[in-house]
Enzyme design. Structure first.
Site, short mmCIF file in Angstrom:
data_model
loop_
_atom_site.label_atom_id
_atom_site.label_comp_id
_atom_site.label_asym_id
_atom_site.label_seq_id
_atom_site.Cartn_x
_atom_site.Cartn_y
_atom_site.Cartn_z
N LYS A 16 9.94 -11.34 5.67
CA LYS A 16 8.89 -10.32 6.08
C LYS A 16 7.55 -10.15 5.97
O LYS A 16 6.80 -10.18 6.76
CB LYS A 16 9.98 -9.11 6.12
CG LYS A 16 11.54 -9.24 5.80
CD LYS A 16 11.83 -7.38 6.06
CE LYS A 16 11.70 -7.63 4.17
NZ LYS A 16 12.80 -8.19 3.79
N ASP A 36 8.36 -1.27 0.39
CA ASP A 36 8.54 -1.58 -0.76
C ASP A 36 7.55 -0.60 -2.00
O ASP A 36 7.75 -0.33 -2.30
CB ASP A 36 8.34 -2.99 -1.52
CG ASP A 36 9.06 -3.74 -1.07
OD1 ASP A 36 10.30 -3.54 -0.53
OD2 ASP A 36 9.58 -4.92 -1.13
#
Length: 204
Positions: A16, A36
């Site tokens: 990704k 994240d």
């Protein structure tokens, strides 16, 4: 001024982040937000009875902050710090566009309802179990994966959320993460260019 919000979700170690960075280099007025960046501190992440830190669940993330960041970008993409230099190797019909693009990448993007009303396009990278486990074993995490963590938490959570998606969500483009980075880039880039054309034509 128009904004295009692209979701790049899917399995851990599916590619990704790499794909998002490659797209940013080729697309005009493009920015990235990474899920994240919204993990809670380790002390706030729950531990199950096996001693596993439950990172692969929505409760491990400040999802409300993430939604707020995306909405703030949508309100004023031109002032969000987007780098507007000429993208590399882009085709002529997307240069000098007044459309701003946000790529949001992360492993749990489509199972949180407040996010689902924001997407223009949604992609989901998949990997088979063995390849995902192999890639995961080559990465260094902080905190580090404990023995049995992948099989006991990471992979079961991926299957759970993917199953929920397949039951409830539509208009998701599934991508085979075992394909080369060039193939994946070409596929998603072409698709986004079509979306840009639609947006621009719709504004005439």
């Amino acid at each position: 001024m128009k904004a295009l919000v692209i979701g790049l979700g899917g399995v851990t170690n599916g590619g990704k982040t790499t794909l998002a960075k490659k797209l940013k280099k080729r697309l005009p007025n493009c920015d990235i937000i990474s899920q994240d960046d919204f993990f809670k501190p380790e002390s706030e992440v729950e531990t199950d009875e096996r001693g596993f830190k439950l990172y692969d669940v929505l409760d491990a993330l400040y999802m409300d902050e993430m939604v707020k960041r995306i909405r703030n970008w949508m309100k004023s993409p031109a002032s969000s710090g987007v780098v507007t230099e000429e993208p590399q190797n882009t085709c002529d019909n997307v240069k000098n566009t007044d459309v701003y693009i946000l790529i949001v990448e992360g492993f749990l993007l489509y199972n949180y309802e407040p996010l689902n009303e924001l997407w223009n396009r949604r992609y989901f990278l998949t990997l088979p179990y063995e390849e995902c486990k192999r890639r995961r074993s080559t990465r260094v995490y902080q905190p580090a994966d404990t023995p049995g963590y992948f099989d006991g938490h990471v992979w079961p959570m991926y299957l759970k959320y993917k199953s929920e998606l397949e039951e409830n969500a539509s208009n998701i483009v599934y991508l085979d993460g075992t394909k080369s980075q060039e193939e994946l880039l070409s596929c998603v880039y072409s698709d986004i260019i079509q979306e840009l054309k639609k947006l621009r034509e719709g504004s005439k």
